[in-house]
Scaffold this active site. Structure first.
Site, PDB file in Angstrom:
ATOM      1  N   ASP A   1      37.557  45.086  46.214  1.00 34.66           N
ATOM      2  CA  ASP A   1      37.069  44.971  47.589  1.00 34.66           C
ATOM      3  C   ASP A   1      35.575  45.279  47.603  1.00 34.66           C
ATOM      4  O   ASP A   1      35.022  45.760  46.604  1.00 34.66           O
ATOM      5  CB  ASP A   1      37.867  45.829  48.573  1.00 34.66           C
ATOM      6  CG  ASP A   1      37.771  47.316  48.303  1.00 34.66           C
ATOM      7  OD1 ASP A   1      38.036  48.083  49.230  1.00 34.66           O
ATOM      8  OD2 ASP A   1      37.452  47.713  47.168  1.00 34.66           O
TER       9      ASP A   1
ATOM     10  N   TYR B   1      31.738  46.751  48.173  1.00 36.04           N
ATOM     11  CA  TYR B   1      31.131  48.093  48.162  1.00 36.04           C
ATOM     12  C   TYR B   1      31.173  48.643  49.579  1.00 36.04           C
ATOM     13  O   TYR B   1      30.965  47.910  50.548  1.00 36.04           O
ATOM     14  CB  TYR B   1      29.685  48.014  47.686  1.00 36.04           C
ATOM     15  CG  TYR B   1      29.522  47.547  46.256  1.00 36.04           C
ATOM     16  CD1 TYR B   1      30.053  48.268  45.192  1.00 36.04           C
ATOM     17  CD2 TYR B   1      28.795  46.386  45.963  1.00 36.04           C
ATOM     18  CE1 TYR B   1      29.886  47.856  43.883  1.00 36.04           C
ATOM     19  CE2 TYR B   1      28.625  45.959  44.652  1.00 36.04           C
ATOM     20  CZ  TYR B   1      29.176  46.699  43.614  1.00 36.04           C
ATOM     21  OH  TYR B   1      29.002  46.279  42.317  1.00 36.04           O
TER      22      TYR B   1
ATOM     23  N   PHE C   1      30.826  42.467  42.842  1.00 42.95           N
ATOM     24  CA  PHE C   1      29.945  43.248  41.969  1.00 42.95           C
ATOM     25  C   PHE C   1      28.461  43.141  42.318  1.00 42.95           C
ATOM     26  O   PHE C   1      27.642  43.892  41.801  1.00 42.95           O
ATOM     27  CB  PHE C   1      30.152  42.898  40.479  1.00 42.95           C
ATOM     28  CG  PHE C   1      31.522  43.229  39.971  1.00 42.95           C
ATOM     29  CD1 PHE C   1      31.865  44.543  39.687  1.00 42.95           C
ATOM     30  CD2 PHE C   1      32.482  42.242  39.788  1.00 42.95           C
ATOM     31  CE1 PHE C   1      33.140  44.867  39.220  1.00 42.95           C
ATOM     32  CE2 PHE C   1      33.763  42.551  39.331  1.00 42.95           C
ATOM     33  CZ  PHE C   1      34.089  43.863  39.044  1.00 42.95           C
TER      34      PHE C   1
ATOM     35  N   HIS D   1      38.591  47.545  33.190  1.00 45.44           N
ATOM     36  CA  HIS D   1      37.574  47.381  34.232  1.00 45.44           C
ATOM     37  C   HIS D   1      36.249  47.994  33.782  1.00 45.44           C
ATOM     38  O   HIS D   1      36.243  48.970  33.017  1.00 45.44           O
ATOM     39  CB  HIS D   1      38.068  48.071  35.511  1.00 45.44           C
ATOM     40  CG  HIS D   1      37.323  47.688  36.741  1.00 45.44           C
ATOM     41  ND1 HIS D   1      36.143  48.312  37.117  1.00 45.44           N
ATOM     42  CD2 HIS D   1      37.574  46.744  37.684  1.00 45.44           C
ATOM     43  CE1 HIS D   1      35.714  47.764  38.244  1.00 45.44           C
ATOM     44  NE2 HIS D   1      36.552  46.813  38.604  1.00 45.44           N
TER      45      HIS D   1
END
Length: 243
Positions: A65, A67, A78, A198
């Site tokens: 989701d 920031y 990102f 991740h």
């Protein structure tokens, strides 16, 4: 720069439920802004689709989701606007890129130049309440984002999926099985799924029983090798250095 034409192209071929749910969610989020701070800005919610046309998709990078801090989210997974401090996951992505490609560490976190080359930067949930990670995870965005991932598996061109962490892997695995069971199964022959942990500080260096660690996985050169072997031009990952 994003395009409404691109968004329309993604949605035009979508089932009625996907289009209707998307419009309902956009209206719902706009109304929720009266009582709470929500990221990204309303006009940026569908930026992943606006910046990368379906016909141009060559790579998919899935985030969870947006920031949830002020001034960070811009509708691309990102990515943060130029001048914004690099979030930890993006910093690790850049560290791995520098190690993989032998280039300097980029300073700008704006990944728009990747999106312009056919890198779909998609979060699976498209909005978030300020300072509350995953606060909109059950709002219903998966109706749209599941559809988008599936469409990326059905297109004729080669596509590489960078699936970092269990969330992204499960999403693509589910979409893959759905396409495999349908009439577009032949399209999977040139789709490639690259898996690792991740890039967040908690997991970037920690391999699991089934996944290599993100650090050292060399995703950027792997993607370019896949594209070049398919006769496609590679991604200029270092385009972010000009930001």
């Amino acid at each position: 720069m994003g395009s409404n034409e691109n968004v329309n192209a993604w949605l035009d071929a979508a089932p009625d439920q996907v289009r209707e749910t998307t419009q309902e969610l956009l209206s719902q989020v706009e109304a929720m802004r009266d009582a709470q701070t929500i990221y990204p800005p309303q006009d940026d919610i569908l930026n992943a689709l606006a910046f990368t046309a379906l016909a141009d998709v060559r790579v998919v990078i899935l985030g969870q989701d947006p920031y949830h801090g002020p001034g960070q989210a811009m509708g691309l997974s990102f990515s943060v606007p130029a001048g914004c401090k690099l979030p930890p996951s993006l910093r690790n992505m850049y560290k791995e890129m520098a190690a993989d490609l032998g280039c300097p560490m980029p300073e700008s976190g704006d990944l728009t130049s990747w999106a312009a080359q056919g890198v779909l930067l998609l979060n699976t949930t498209l909005t978030v309440r300020e300072h509350a990670a995953a606060s909109h995870a059950k709002l219903g965005w998966r109706v749209l984002t599941d559809h988008v991932v599936r469409r990326c598996l059905e297109v004729p061109q080669p596509v590489a999926f960078l699936t970092w962490g269990k969330h992204a892997i499960d999403l693509v695995d589910g979409a893959w099985k759905a396409v495999e069971a349908g009439p577009a199964t032949a399209s999977l022959a040139n789709k490639h799924v690259l898996k690792s942990t991740h890039p967040s500080p908690l997991s970037a260096n920690r391999a699991t029983a089934t996944l290599p660690a993100f650090m050292g996985s060399r995703p950027y050169s792997q993607v370019n090798r896949i594209l070049q072997e398919a006769g496609e031009r590679p991604i200029d990952w270092q385009s972010v250095l000009a930001g």
